[in-house]
Scaffold this active site. Structure first.
Site, PDB file in Angstrom:
ATOM      1  N   SER A 291      35.464  45.028  44.658  1.00  0.00           N
ATOM      2  CA  SER A 291      36.205  46.243  44.945  1.00  0.00           C
ATOM      3  C   SER A 291      35.574  46.990  46.121  1.00  0.00           C
ATOM      4  O   SER A 291      35.573  46.481  47.233  1.00  0.00           O
ATOM      5  CB  SER A 291      36.307  47.092  43.677  1.00  0.00           C
ATOM      6  OG  SER A 291      37.338  48.034  43.779  1.00  0.00           O
ATOM      7  N   ASP A 401      46.360  42.452  39.768  1.00  0.00           N
ATOM      8  CA  ASP A 401      45.618  43.636  40.204  1.00  0.00           C
ATOM      9  C   ASP A 401      46.581  44.632  40.843  1.00  0.00           C
ATOM     10  O   ASP A 401      47.206  44.333  41.866  1.00  0.00           O
ATOM     11  CB  ASP A 401      44.554  43.194  41.213  1.00  0.00           C
ATOM     12  CG  ASP A 401      43.552  44.294  41.555  1.00  0.00           C
ATOM     13  OD1 ASP A 401      43.866  45.476  41.309  1.00  0.00           O
ATOM     14  OD2 ASP A 401      42.489  43.961  42.081  1.00  0.00           O
ATOM     15  N   HIS A 433      42.131  43.301  38.079  1.00  0.00           N
ATOM     16  CA  HIS A 433      41.128  43.817  39.015  1.00  0.00           C
ATOM     17  C   HIS A 433      39.714  43.392  38.612  1.00  0.00           C
ATOM     18  O   HIS A 433      38.834  43.242  39.463  1.00  0.00           O
ATOM     19  CB  HIS A 433      41.218  45.338  39.069  1.00  0.00           C
ATOM     20  CG  HIS A 433      40.410  45.966  40.153  1.00  0.00           C
ATOM     21  ND1 HIS A 433      40.712  45.843  41.487  1.00  0.00           N
ATOM     22  CD2 HIS A 433      39.294  46.747  40.094  1.00  0.00           C
ATOM     23  CE1 HIS A 433      39.823  46.498  42.219  1.00  0.00           C
ATOM     24  NE2 HIS A 433      38.951  47.060  41.385  1.00  0.00           N
TER      25      HIS A 433
END
Length: 470
Positions: A291, A401, A433
């Site tokens: 991320s 995601d 995610h």
């Protein structure tokens, strides 16, 4: 027409996601989602659970599976119902099925006692895993506490006998970051380190966190994705260094919270520390970012020598665009927007425009995050940086995601770097995610339930490290 309860739930969930930034990784120490009133110890004689309690608990779970959240709420005590809305029940149930797959059936109920009260534990069977629902009852047979127990367990693909671990410390400016080094080959490891059992050095990876004050395991509810990655990769012959993020280990003033200070510089120090270990081949040092850590990986690669950078769920868009689209996604599930929701969107847009125009002071918080964080991300062009660096990069994306998306982010990475000789791309249609499997719609509430990083991701990272290191 979508119910007001559902719109309220999704609107509040959007706020939670925004407050934790685009990574969608709110670190939590609560490993068992709880609703209702927790009873105190009772000095009276222990009440025995009855078949009626079990039947009520089974009916409660059946109501949830049917989407009858209001009817399920009617089975609660007055105090519990005050604290537990129908939309909260919906949030928990949707999170459960998103993480564990479609609900199939209720598998019986076990009767026991807890703090002097009757308890019924119902097993909800889903496509991918079973989930316990623990209901505690008052004296008249109403449910006064609901728990969805969820605890971390290591992935089946990790062989803990295939590696050893030792404590290390990443020494940063004004702050020491405790960490763990996982070393393959069954090496006990000394303070100075040594090669593996066959006298070889091995490739090494540094894991770089997403947004939030994460520990070394990147703990999110009962999930520990960095422990999964570390143990899975070490099982496959890759050493892994994971460490406490600066915002978890130290007191960082809001005005100092930019991506260099809280992500990039510490990651560079961790890479240096990794290369100093005798077991590690200094020419085969890698970063695996998740991320925000993935987005910053090209910047890290500019500042230290890497054999490669793996980018898991890296956004290609400006952060303000990511936040806008997250809110739109969450509200789009409800259909027609209410006037209140439209006002919230307008307020969000106003705040984001102010950020984009540089109208936020470094220590001013907007949506829970300081202006220094927003401005440093907006000033950083991750796509241009990735095109500029010569370091081999690999992009990993979950198709489920909604925080960093296949359509808006992964497609940009492929478009801009897909033809480069040193770029690899990996798409996993059913992963979230956190790179865990599940079903649509993907929502942040699913992180309240346990799963592990998919084995395919670990296997692909290990194979990519092996290929790029040749």
């Amino acid at each position: 027409m979508t119910s007001p309860d559902r719109r309220t739930f999704l609107g509040s969930l959007a706020s939670i996601v925004l407050a934790s930034s685009f990574a969608g990784c709110n670190e939590s120490t609560d490993n068992a989602p709880t609703a209702g009133v927790t009873p105190t110890e009772s000095p009276t004689e222990t009440a025995s659970p009855t078949p009626t309690d079990a039947a009520t608990a089974q009916a409660f779970v059946s109501d949830l599976s049917d989407g009858a959240y209001g009817r399920a709420r009617e089975r609660l005590t007055t105090d519990a119902a005050t604290r537990l809305s129908a939309s909260t029940l919906e949030r928990l149930w949707l999170g459960l099925t998103a993480q564990h797959g479609a609900f199939r059936e209720v598998v019986g109920a076990k009767r026991t006692t807890e703090t002097g009260r009757p308890v019924a534990i119902v097993t909800a069977r889903c496509d991918e895993a079973d989930q316990s629902v623990r209901c505690t009852f008052d004296d008249v047979g109403d449910i006064d506490t609901v728990r969805f127990p969820a605890e971390y367990s290591p992935p089946a693909y990790a062989d803990e006998s295939a590696f050893t671990e030792r404590t290390v410390t990443v020494e940063g400016t004004g702050c020491s970051l405790p960490g763990t080094l996982s070393v393959p080959g069954g090496v006990a490891g000394s303070a100075g380190g040594r090669a593996d059992a066959d006298g070889r050095t091995v490739p090494g990876v540094v894991l770089v966190h997403g947004s939030g004050a994460h520990g070394r395991d990147e703990t999110i509810g009962p999930n520990k994705p960095f422990r999964d990655l570390a143990w899975g990769l070490a099982t496959r012959g890759v050493a892994v260094l994971r460490y406490e993020k600066r915002t978890a280990a130290c007191d960082v003033p809001p005005g100092d919270r930019d991506i260099d200070n809280i992500v990039v510089e510490d990651a560079v120090r961790a890479v240096d520390l990794l290369g100093a270990q005798d077991e590690i081949d200094p020419d085969r040092r890698y970063v695996v970012g998740h991320s925000l850590g993935a987005t910053c990986t090209p910047r890290i690669a500019e500042r230290t020598a890497l054999a490669g950078g793996a980018m898991l769920a890296a956004n290609a868009r400006p952060i303000t665009a990511v936040v806008r689209d997250q809110r739109r996604y969450l509200l789009s599930i409800t259909g027609e927007l209410s006037e209140a929701e439209k006002e919230k969107i307008a307020a969000l847009d106003e705040a984001l425009v102010r950020i984009e125009n540089g109208g936020v002071a470094p220590d001013e918080r907007v949506m829970g995050l300081p202006g220094s964080w927003w401005s440093s991300l907006l000033a950083y062009d991750q796509v241009a940086t990735a095109k500029r660096v010569e370091t081999p990069l690999a992009f990993f994306q979950g198709g489920r995601d909604y925080q960093v998306t296949e359509e808006d982010d992964f497609a940009q990475w492929r478009s801009n770097l897909g033809d480069a000789a040193n770029t690899s791309t990996f798409l996993y249609p059913d992963l979230s995610h956190l790179f865990q499997s599940g079903t649509e719609p993907s929502l942040g509430a699913e992180y309240s339930f346990h799963d592990n990083v998919a084995e395919s991701v670990v296997t692909d990272i290990a194979a990519w490290v092996d290929r790029s290191g040749r």
